[in-house]
Design a protein around this motif. Sequence first.
Motif, PDB file in Angstrom:
ATOM      1  N   VAL A 142       0.849  -1.200   0.000  1.00 12.19           N
ATOM      2  CA  VAL A 142       0.000   0.000   0.000  1.00 12.19           C
ATOM      3  C   VAL A 142       0.882   1.247   0.000  1.00 12.19           C
ATOM      4  O   VAL A 142       1.895   1.302   0.693  1.00 12.19           O
ATOM      5  CB  VAL A 142      -0.924   0.008   1.235  1.00 12.19           C
ATOM      6  N   ARG A 143       0.460   2.251  -0.745  1.00 10.07           N
ATOM      7  CA  ARG A 143       1.171   3.527  -0.748  1.00 10.07           C
ATOM      8  C   ARG A 143       0.616   4.377   0.398  1.00 10.07           C
ATOM      9  O   ARG A 143      -0.398   5.057   0.269  1.00 10.07           O
ATOM     10  CB  ARG A 143       0.992   4.239  -2.089  1.00 10.07           C
ATOM     11  N   TRP A 144       1.295   4.336   1.517  1.00  7.53           N
ATOM     12  CA  TRP A 144       0.813   5.008   2.711  1.00  7.53           C
ATOM     13  C   TRP A 144       1.156   6.498   2.676  1.00  7.53           C
ATOM     14  O   TRP A 144       2.212   6.889   2.199  1.00  7.53           O
ATOM     15  CB  TRP A 144       1.427   4.378   3.956  1.00  7.53           C
ATOM     16  N   ALA A 145       0.245   7.297   3.228  1.00  9.46           N
ATOM     17  CA  ALA A 145       0.467   8.740   3.296  1.00  9.46           C
ATOM     18  C   ALA A 145       1.590   9.043   4.281  1.00  9.46           C
ATOM     19  O   ALA A 145       1.790   8.328   5.266  1.00  9.46           O
ATOM     20  CB  ALA A 145      -0.818   9.447   3.720  1.00  9.46           C
ATOM     21  N   ASP A 146       2.315  10.110   4.024  1.00 17.42           N
ATOM     22  CA  ASP A 146       3.442  10.467   4.882  1.00 17.42           C
ATOM     23  C   ASP A 146       3.008  11.178   6.154  1.00 17.42           C
ATOM     24  O   ASP A 146       3.835  11.461   7.019  1.00 17.42           O
ATOM     25  CB  ASP A 146       4.420  11.360   4.113  1.00 17.42           C
ATOM     26  N   ILE A 147       1.722  11.441   6.305  1.00 21.96           N
ATOM     27  CA  ILE A 147       1.245  12.224   7.436  1.00 21.96           C
ATOM     28  C   ILE A 147       1.438  11.503   8.767  1.00 21.96           C
ATOM     29  O   ILE A 147       1.578  12.124   9.805  1.00 21.96           O
ATOM     30  CB  ILE A 147      -0.251  12.575   7.229  1.00 21.96           C
ATOM     31  N   CYS A 148       1.450  10.172   8.751  1.00 22.36           N
ATOM     32  CA  CYS A 148       1.583   9.394   9.995  1.00 22.36           C
ATOM     33  C   CYS A 148       2.642   8.301   9.866  1.00 22.36           C
ATOM     34  O   CYS A 148       2.531   7.270  10.521  1.00 22.36           O
ATOM     35  CB  CYS A 148       0.247   8.759  10.373  1.00 22.36           C
ATOM     36  N   ARG A 149       3.617   8.494   9.048  1.00 18.11           N
ATOM     37  CA  ARG A 149       4.597   7.431   8.847  1.00 18.11           C
ATOM     38  C   ARG A 149       5.449   7.181  10.090  1.00 18.11           C
ATOM     39  O   ARG A 149       5.979   6.098  10.278  1.00 18.11           O
ATOM     40  CB  ARG A 149       5.503   7.771   7.661  1.00 18.11           C
ATOM     41  N   LEU A 150       5.612   8.198  10.940  1.00 18.91           N
ATOM     42  CA  LEU A 150       6.365   8.012  12.185  1.00 18.91           C
ATOM     43  C   LEU A 150       5.418   7.538  13.284  1.00 18.91           C
ATOM     44  O   LEU A 150       4.250   7.937  13.330  1.00 18.91           O
ATOM     45  CB  LEU A 150       7.037   9.317  12.607  1.00 18.91           C
ATOM     46  N   PRO A 151       5.887   6.684  14.179  1.00 20.26           N
ATOM     47  CA  PRO A 151       5.023   6.188  15.272  1.00 20.26           C
ATOM     48  C   PRO A 151       4.515   7.334  16.149  1.00 20.26           C
ATOM     49  O   PRO A 151       5.155   8.380  16.272  1.00 20.26           O
ATOM     50  CB  PRO A 151       5.954   5.254  16.053  1.00 20.26           C
ATOM     51  N   LEU A 152       3.363   7.114  16.764  1.00 19.09           N
ATOM     52  CA  LEU A 152       2.810   8.114  17.666  1.00 19.09           C
ATOM     53  C   LEU A 152       3.752   8.325  18.848  1.00 19.09           C
ATOM     54  O   LEU A 152       4.204   7.360  19.463  1.00 19.09           O
ATOM     55  CB  LEU A 152       1.443   7.667  18.197  1.00 19.09           C
ATOM     56  N   PRO A 153       4.029   9.567  19.201  1.00 24.35           N
ATOM     57  CA  PRO A 153       4.882   9.830  20.368  1.00 24.35           C
ATOM     58  C   PRO A 153       4.060   9.772  21.651  1.00 24.35           C
ATOM     59  O   PRO A 153       2.823   9.822  21.610  1.00 24.35           O
ATOM     60  CB  PRO A 153       5.395  11.245  20.103  1.00 24.35           C
ATOM     61  N   PRO A 211      16.889   5.312  31.148  1.00 26.01           N
ATOM     62  CA  PRO A 211      15.628   6.068  31.024  1.00 26.01           C
ATOM     63  C   PRO A 211      15.575   6.960  29.793  1.00 26.01           C
ATOM     64  O   PRO A 211      14.487   7.194  29.254  1.00 26.01           O
ATOM     65  CB  PRO A 211      15.582   6.888  32.321  1.00 26.01           C
ATOM     66  N   ASP A 212      16.725   7.454  29.361  1.00 27.47           N
ATOM     67  CA  ASP A 212      16.756   8.308  28.172  1.00 27.47           C
ATOM     68  C   ASP A 212      17.132   7.531  26.912  1.00 27.47           C
ATOM     69  O   ASP A 212      17.345   8.142  25.849  1.00 27.47           O
ATOM     70  CB  ASP A 212      17.749   9.466  28.371  1.00 27.47           C
ATOM     71  N   GLY A 213      17.207   6.220  27.021  1.00 26.87           N
ATOM     72  CA  GLY A 213      17.562   5.424  25.859  1.00 26.87           C
ATOM     73  C   GLY A 213      19.004   5.628  25.436  1.00 26.87           C
ATOM     74  O   GLY A 213      19.830   6.163  26.190  1.00 26.87           O
ATOM     75  N   MET A 214      19.301   5.212  24.211  1.00 26.35           N
ATOM     76  CA  MET A 214      20.684   5.268  23.736  1.00 26.35           C
ATOM     77  C   MET A 214      20.755   5.932  22.367  1.00 26.35           C
ATOM     78  O   MET A 214      19.857   5.759  21.528  1.00 26.35           O
ATOM     79  CB  MET A 214      21.251   3.852  23.651  1.00 26.35           C
ATOM     80  N   LEU A 215      21.800   6.688  22.180  1.00 22.77           N
ATOM     81  CA  LEU A 215      22.051   7.238  20.856  1.00 22.77           C
ATOM     82  C   LEU A 215      22.221   6.093  19.858  1.00 22.77           C
ATOM     83  O   LEU A 215      22.972   5.147  20.103  1.00 22.77           O
ATOM     84  CB  LEU A 215      23.314   8.090  20.862  1.00 22.77           C
ATOM     85  N   ARG A 270      11.501   5.386  18.812  1.00 25.03           N
ATOM     86  CA  ARG A 270      12.599   6.237  18.360  1.00 25.03           C
ATOM     87  C   ARG A 270      12.219   7.690  18.597  1.00 25.03           C
ATOM     88  O   ARG A 270      11.166   8.157  18.154  1.00 25.03           O
ATOM     89  CB  ARG A 270      12.882   6.015  16.882  1.00 25.03           C
ATOM     90  N   GLU A 271      13.077   8.386  19.328  1.00 20.07           N
ATOM     91  CA  GLU A 271      12.896   9.805  19.578  1.00 20.07           C
ATOM     92  C   GLU A 271      14.124  10.542  19.070  1.00 20.07           C
ATOM     93  O   GLU A 271      15.202  10.448  19.662  1.00 20.07           O
ATOM     94  CB  GLU A 271      12.696  10.072  21.074  1.00 20.07           C
ATOM     95  N   LYS A 272      13.926  11.230  17.961  1.00 21.92           N
ATOM     96  CA  LYS A 272      15.022  11.919  17.288  1.00 21.92           C
ATOM     97  C   LYS A 272      16.133  10.917  16.962  1.00 21.92           C
ATOM     98  O   LYS A 272      15.939  10.000  16.188  1.00 21.92           O
ATOM     99  CB  LYS A 272      15.519  13.087  18.137  1.00 21.92           C
ATOM    100  N   ASP A 273      17.294  11.077  17.581  1.00 21.81           N
ATOM    101  CA  ASP A 273      18.410  10.192  17.256  1.00 21.81           C
ATOM    102  C   ASP A 273      18.623   9.123  18.321  1.00 21.81           C
ATOM    103  O   ASP A 273      19.687   8.514  18.397  1.00 21.81           O
ATOM    104  CB  ASP A 273      19.695  11.016  17.091  1.00 21.81           C
ATOM    105  N   ARG A 274      17.600   8.869  19.139  1.00 25.71           N
ATOM    106  CA  ARG A 274      17.722   7.887  20.219  1.00 25.71           C
ATOM    107  C   ARG A 274      16.665   6.794  20.095  1.00 25.71           C
ATOM    108  O   ARG A 274      15.602   7.004  19.503  1.00 25.71           O
ATOM    109  CB  ARG A 274      17.575   8.561  21.594  1.00 25.71           C
TER     110      ARG A 274
END
Length: 753
Positions: free
Chosen positions: A340-351, A455-459, A488-492
């Motif tokens: 399926v060609r998914w829209a880019d509006i929600c391609r990233l997981p919900l934060p 708690p802050d994850g890893m780079l 995934r949050e930014k680079d972590r």
Amino acid sequence: MSQENIPSEDSGDTPPTWLAANWFVERRGEQVRKLEEVAALVKQQTTGATDDVSGDLLNDFSEALKGIEVVVRKFGDLNRRYRPADDDEIRSLSERLDSIISMFSLRTVVENSRRLDIDDQQLNEHNSQLVDHNSRLDDRSSRLVDHASRLEDHNSQFDHQDSRLVLLERWRDGSVSFQLPADIPLMEMPPKPAVFYGRDELVESIVERLCSNDNCHIPVLGPGGIGKTTLAAAVINDERIAAKFGANRFFVNCEKVTNCDELAGKIAPGLHLHPNTNPRQAVSAHLASFKCAFLVLDNAETLLDSEDRDAVENWPGTVAQNSHVSVMITMRGTNPPGPVRWADICRLPLPPLSLSSTRQIWPDTTSSIDDNLDTLLGMLDGMPLAVRLMATVDPAATPSQLIQWYEEEKTSLLGINGDTHLTSLEVSIRLSLNSRIMVKHPEAVNMLPILCILPDGMLRSSITDAFTSMSSPKTNSLILERSGLAIREKDRIRCLAPVREFILQNHSPMPLYLADIRLFFMQITDQVGKLGHKRSAEAIEQLCAEFANITSILKHFWIERSTVDIALDSRTALTEATIQLSEFSIFFTFGDCSDLLRRSAQQLDVEGDHANAAKCIKTLGHHLESRYEYSHALERFEEARTRYRRIGDRHGAAQCTQSIGNVLHRQKKNADAFSSLQEARTEFSALGDRLGTAQSSKRIGEVLYSQARYPEATVSLREARSEFQASRDPIGAPQSAKVLGSAKTSTGMPVPA
């Protein structure tokens, strides 16, 4: 019997006598045969008769037949001549037979009449029984009428539902001239969320995209409990979506659906498709027949985690190819189905939700609020499911009480409301943990507890350097993201707090990988030694970025140190790293090391390392002082001084005395501060510690300056400047000069260059 046709000798006929006799015999034979038939009938009708009349009649009839047989035999002899006397005999037998037949006829009439009387009597009895039976039937009919009336009342209650379906079918077929309200769906849908915060802008963007395009496909991704189903429910119940798609909105819960046929089979009844049709083809074709349709597949990870994954991925792709069908899919992880060609509006997981959003959720769920609400919400890390479950644990419990319960029982507290992924946090986490992708990658399972310590994850760029003993660490981190156990949050890459609590409570880290991660983060604390040099900015940035992770790693190490024997070099490295991180925290007023220092001092006391235990307590005093908790800071300095004196460490005791003077000065208790600082300066001077002497002199000068005793302050500050210069302290001398200049200005004395 009539004799008119019998020829006689007096007649004009001239046949021979024997011919007349034969004719007579033939005629009588014919009558005899008829009588035999009548006799057979009489015997049949009178069989079993017991009355005398019937018996006499039969006897007479029998004797008459015997007489006739004699006559027949007599006239059957052709050599015998005919005589008139014979004729008389025949006539006599004929009359006798006529009499018997008459009696038989009368007897028959009488018997029939008697039988009719009996039949009438039986008929009357039957009629009476029928009357009784009809009466009972009337009673039953009355009761049936009552039942029918009640059934009609019940049926009338459901008529609107049946008529609704009929009208829908007729409207679909174009056989009605009006349309039902366009927002009545053909399938059952979840209600519009009553409590919904933090995603309004995202809902607006999705609705706008769906309404402005004929065909749009939206993926809603993320870990379990992040609010994917709630978001989908908000979208499909939006008024604008209802206006566009009307009844052609389909919400399918894919939980426990294991193959594509089952999925299509769940949709087919809502479309009223024939059960014997191929569900995949029928549903796809039926959706394509609509002017527009909106299909939501909720919890699709169950399907995509099955052995039928290829078919599952292809079928939504086939449905989505229709130019008038829009598809929304909610699933754990990061990768929606490929075709399926998914829209880019929600391609990233919900934060996770922000703290302000979770603050709005809480009062709409429970009325219990106190000053520790933000602390509790921070422990839940913005996970909507965790917030909702925590709010419903006990409506009467305050956030402070819930914090205590949660610290004691962890995520098990968030499972008392049920045993589904929507009512139990642990069930939700186990669904991801037991997924096929996690089972196929055991090294990802081994990475998970290590990641949960952070708690802050890893780079992401540091994963390879941190997991030096693990093969394919980057691949394993991607597996954790796809399973929905990490985000995934930014680079972590990191795990949400409730997930971390559950994993650490139920899964122990592998020692090999734990040693790797400890070494990696403890080496970062060595950056404290670089402060004040060329790479200070880089060191500060790295220490600030990893402060919470280092604190957690060190705390975990101290807990393990209390239960297992650890090598001396590892114990020394842990103690040094703890002190270094705490000094950085104090100097930059960054982070909180109080719990780490208390835990380390307690364990060092158990091990008998009283010097380092006193050092941790003294450092804790400085930490409390930097947070303006002066009373608690004084208690820790006094405790540390007592410990130093107990082990004979004069230098450590002098440092504590000096710190006590500093705190008293901050509390504006200048007389007590002056006394403590003088005691400290004397002790440092006696120990030959010029830097300690300089620091005490400087503090004494500041106390005197604050008391407007400027001449005395000037003397003390000059001594301090000299000592700092002698000890080559790059910071103390300029600071002393600055305060000295202020003192001279206040007295009107010239300030030297």
